[in-house]
Write a protein that holds these residues in place. Structure first.
Motif, PDB file in Angstrom:
ATOM      1  N   ARG A  25     -34.343   4.998 -29.420  1.00  0.00           N
ATOM      2  CA  ARG A  25     -34.390   6.222 -29.861  1.00  0.00           C
ATOM      3  C   ARG A  25     -33.091   6.706 -30.676  1.00  0.00           C
ATOM      4  NH1 ARG A  25     -39.236   7.394 -30.782  1.00  0.00           N
ATOM      5  NH2 ARG A  25     -38.282   9.213 -31.809  1.00  0.00           N
ATOM      6  N   GLY A  26     -32.385   5.679 -31.343  1.00  0.00           N
ATOM      7  CA  GLY A  26     -31.178   6.414 -32.055  1.00  0.00           C
ATOM      8  C   GLY A  26     -30.017   6.407 -31.032  1.00  0.00           C
ATOM      9  N   TRP A  27     -29.957   5.698 -30.021  1.00  0.00           N
ATOM     10  CA  TRP A  27     -28.774   5.602 -29.148  1.00  0.00           C
ATOM     11  C   TRP A  27     -27.625   4.984 -29.798  1.00  0.00           C
ATOM     12  CZ3 TRP A  27     -27.710   7.385 -24.313  1.00  0.00           C
ATOM     13  CH2 TRP A  27     -26.449   6.897 -23.674  1.00  0.00           C
ATOM     14  N   MET A  76     -31.611   2.749 -21.912  1.00  0.00           N
ATOM     15  CA  MET A  76     -31.471   3.065 -23.361  1.00  0.00           C
ATOM     16  C   MET A  76     -30.420   2.457 -24.038  1.00  0.00           C
ATOM     17  SD  MET A  76     -32.053   7.049 -24.562  1.00  0.00           S
ATOM     18  CE  MET A  76     -33.523   7.605 -24.479  1.00  0.00           C
ATOM     19  N   PRO A  77     -29.059   2.436 -23.483  1.00  0.00           N
ATOM     20  CA  PRO A  77     -27.928   1.918 -23.965  1.00  0.00           C
ATOM     21  C   PRO A  77     -28.226   0.255 -24.034  1.00  0.00           C
ATOM     22  CG  PRO A  77     -27.324   3.660 -22.242  1.00  0.00           C
ATOM     23  CD  PRO A  77     -28.918   3.089 -22.089  1.00  0.00           C
ATOM     24  N   ALA A 120     -30.367  -0.389 -27.020  1.00  0.00           N
ATOM     25  CA  ALA A 120     -29.447  -0.302 -28.121  1.00  0.00           C
ATOM     26  C   ALA A 120     -28.660  -1.590 -28.346  1.00  0.00           C
ATOM     27  CB  ALA A 120     -28.589   0.914 -27.903  1.00  0.00           C
ATOM     28  N   LEU A 121     -28.379  -2.296 -27.153  1.00  0.00           N
ATOM     29  CA  LEU A 121     -27.575  -3.524 -27.504  1.00  0.00           C
ATOM     30  C   LEU A 121     -28.757  -4.539 -27.907  1.00  0.00           C
ATOM     31  CD1 LEU A 121     -24.942  -5.145 -26.569  1.00  0.00           C
ATOM     32  CD2 LEU A 121     -26.064  -5.670 -24.601  1.00  0.00           C
TER      33      LEU A 121
END
Lengths: 517, 171
Positions: A213-215, A189-190, A193-194
């Motif tokens: 998901r909006g991280w 997830m992180p 996000a990047l």
């Protein structure tokens, strides 16, 4: 101590300066994103194309096998393939889970390499499903972990009783797959996000946006991520052991009468750890030496996993010998038959090759420091272990399913019903008495010995196509997954900046590694 | 009243920690502000409150539920079909162990996943004030509060020396 006193804000506090500046963080994000965004080489697509074609041919063989094969005994190589995939790809994520729990820094650059293998679980499920049809239900009197009786009631209740082994094994495999995918998602997830924030527009950015998901990296989200990964990792480990327990009992041991070995299910699970480590070592070798991650996957990672691979290879012998010793000294007819079937009978050449590949060669090479402390050494030995593991699965599953086939023939000859003769091999040539109370076969006596097949079952062309096709398919799916998922865990690499420092220690420079609490 | 969020970006960890001090001095509560980073810093690095969670309750509750169901299921089936095997009691615990273990595990797994989803409050539709610079390496301090208090929040954030301009967003 190689520390200095921090500024006036925290007087008296020993402090080691790490290189966690904004520039370092930016540089690291930029470097990994650069590699991620780079177009992959022509060679990547050529290899993927070949593997994809092999996978396609394997799928054709898969459907041929399902629709054209009648005898369960002919599914030995197929079952061996399923078990091999479960042993290697399902075991690989443990390389990320174990060292992460132990806070080992060296795992940072290879944890994603290991986690991506969880995706192959979905393919394992496709391979598994036909075995549910081939495997006899409990009403034919086969051995099983589960109790059976002729249950009365609505359709579902007798169904549940007849197919207990099928149902619980499927539930177990499904749970393992869901857990694996959850671990990968939480971990990635992180990084997605990047990608969402900085990758150029395109399908990858779109998918990264959906999956991230909006991280946004709040302390709360990081805290949660740590807890999720810990909980999911622990559960994955437990489910891995349980799944191998079911596969080895319900889809292997029950076929061979007299094969009573309480150690074997955990041996099967241990093989998954060994196969998983070997899979990751080989993957990281390819990713770093052929792929672009040479500077991140270094000797540290190969050395760390090399030691683990050596330990697990030695443990292979321990497990094998413990089981062997019982049968060897027991010398009951059934035990002699088991040894003949698996060791010194028709599968002796396979056993010798397996013994060399999975234990002897790893042992006599990895004990030497120059081999263990190298990049090539563990990679070659990992290849050896994987070949040995495949041979092990062939030896165990093909021979066991062959016994099932022989038993099946006798069952068919008897109109699918039990008789006092049925099936001699399957029930260990025991005289069977009917229990007057329940009209069930419950009392067994008079061991006579097991008739062992006199020759090994050789693979058909279809078997070869399926094995080659699905192993290629696993690698193909992995390669495709790397198009979306960063192969290196970027956030874990950036986290290392917080804990890693090089300081002067008297006249030497030493590396100081911190640990998060 | 509708809530708004404001975000200040910082280069140094100490500046972000100072921003939290200023926010506290300005009367903001722990739940009104949070730190955004591209890296998991050790908890408490910025002097922020440690996040509270109750995840551990989920697997325990799930395991207990699974264990209870499996105990009931195995006992009732054995009692309903009293097959005597090898002179052992009808209600034999060793024979129930595998099912007890698996359903306990299954309960723990299912409840943990439900717990993770439930407590994570997925999916998150509104990210509030956010900057792409966070994933690049900047440290963000975001304050989510009533619209009439955002000026006060901005002032506190600026006092710690933000990099660039304040970023505003809806929550």
């Amino acid at each position: 101590m190689a520390t200095r006193i921090f500024d006036e804000k925290y007087p008296g506090q020993p402090f080691v300066q790490t290189d966690n500046s904004l520039e370092s963080r930016k540089e690291m994000s930029g470097k990994f994103l650069g590699i991620y965004n780079d177009k992959v080489s022509q060679r990547f697509w050529q290899i993927a194309g070949i593997l994809g074609v092999l996978f396609g041919i394997g799928l054709l063989g898969y459907f041929w096998k399902i629709f054209m094969t009648k005898d369960p005994g002919d599914f030995g190589y197929y079952a061996a393939l399923f078990s091999f995939l479960m042993t290697t790809s399902a075991g690989a994520p443990m390389v990320a889970i174990g060292p992460r729990v132990a806070n080992a820094h060296w795992r940072r650059s290879i944890s994603r390499v290991a986690e991506i293998w969880t995706l192959i679980g979905t393919m394992n499920l496709i391979v598994f499903l036909p075995l549910l049809w081939v495997m006899p239900s409990l009403d034919n009197g086969r051995r099983s972990l589960w109790f059976y009786w002729e249950a009365k009631g609505d359709w579902w209740f007798p169904f549940l009783i007849k197919f207990s082994g099928h149902i619980w094994t499927t539930v177990s495999i499904l749970t393992l797959i869901v857990l694996g995918l959850a671990i990968l998602w939480v971990s990635v997830m992180p990084d997605l996000a990047l990608v969402r924030d900085h990758a150029p527009d395109g399908w990858r950015k779109k998918w990264a946006t959906r999956l991230a998901r909006g991280w946004k990296g709040s302390s709360w989200q990081w805290n949660w991520q740590r807890h999720r990964m810990g909980a999911l990792g622990a559960l994955y480990f437990m489910m891995l052991i349980l799944t191998h327990f079911f596969i080895s009992t319900e889809f292997l041991m029950v076929h061979v009468p007299g094969w009573i070995d309480s150690l074997y299910p955990i041996t099967h699970a241990h093989n998954a750890l060994q196969g998983g480590v070997a899979t990751v070592v080989l993957t990281m070798f390819i990713v770093s030496r052929i792929g672009p991650y040479r500077h991140y996957i270094t000797l540290d990672q190969f050395h760390g996993l090399g030691k683990l691979l050596l330990a697990l290879s030695l443990l292979w012998f321990w497990f094998w010998f413990c089981s062997f010793m019982i049968f060897w000294y027991g010398k009951k007819p059934s035990e002699q038959a088991i040894l003949k079937l698996f060791v010194h009978g028709p599968y002796l050449p396979v056993f010798i090759a397996e013994f060399l590949f999975v234990f002897f060669i790893p042992w006599w090479t990895m004990v030497w420091n120059p081999v263990r402390r190298s990049v090539w050494g563990p990679a070659i030995i990992a290849g050896s272990v994987l070949i040995g593991t495949l041979l092990d699965r062939v030896r165990m599953y093909v021979s066991s399913w062959d016994v099932l086939g022989i038993s099946g023939d006798k069952l068919a000859a008897n109109g699918g019903q039990f008789s006092s003769e049925y099936p001699r091999e399957m029930m260990l040539n025991m005289t069977i008495l009917n229990d007057p109370a329940f009209d069930r076969i419950t009392i067994i006596k008079d061991f006579e010995g097991l008739a062992v097949p006199v020759s090994a079952v050789l693979p058909t062309m279809i078997d070869g196509v399926i094995i080659l096709g699905f192993i290629s398919g696993a690698v193909f799916l992995y390669m495709m997954a790397t198009r979306l998922i960063p192969v290196i865990n970027i956030w874990e690499q950036k986290e290392l900046l917080l804990y890693n420092a090089e300081v002067q220690y008297h006249r030497a420079k030493v590396k100081v590694m911190g640990k998060p609490r | 009243m509708a809530k708004r969020s404001v975000l200040g970006l910082y280069i140094e960890e100490d500046s972000a920690a100072d921003a939290l001090d200023h926010l506290r001095d300005a009367g903001f509560q722990d739940h009104e502000y949070e730190i955004l980073t591209g890296t998991p810093y050790p908890e408490g690095t910025f002097g922020e409150a440690e996040p509270q969670h109750h995840l551990y309750r989920w697997p325990i509750f799930g395991a207990l539920t699974g264990f209870t169901i499996s105990l009931f299921y195995t006992s009732i089936t054995q009692a309903a079909y009293p097959i005597l095997t090898g002179g052992k009691p009808v209600l034999a615990i060793p024979a129930m162990m595998v099912i007890l273990y698996e359903l306990t595990m299954l309960g723990a797994v299912i409840f943990t996943i439900i717990g993770i989803i439930f407590e994570s409050r997925l999916p998150r539709f509104f990210m509030g004030a956010y900057s792409e610079k966070i994933t690049e390496g900047y440290i963000g301090v975001t304050v989510t509060t009533e619209e009439d208090r955002t000026d006060k929040a901005e002032e506190a954030l600026k006092k710690a020396g933000i990099d660039g301009e304040i970023i505003r967003g809806w929550e």
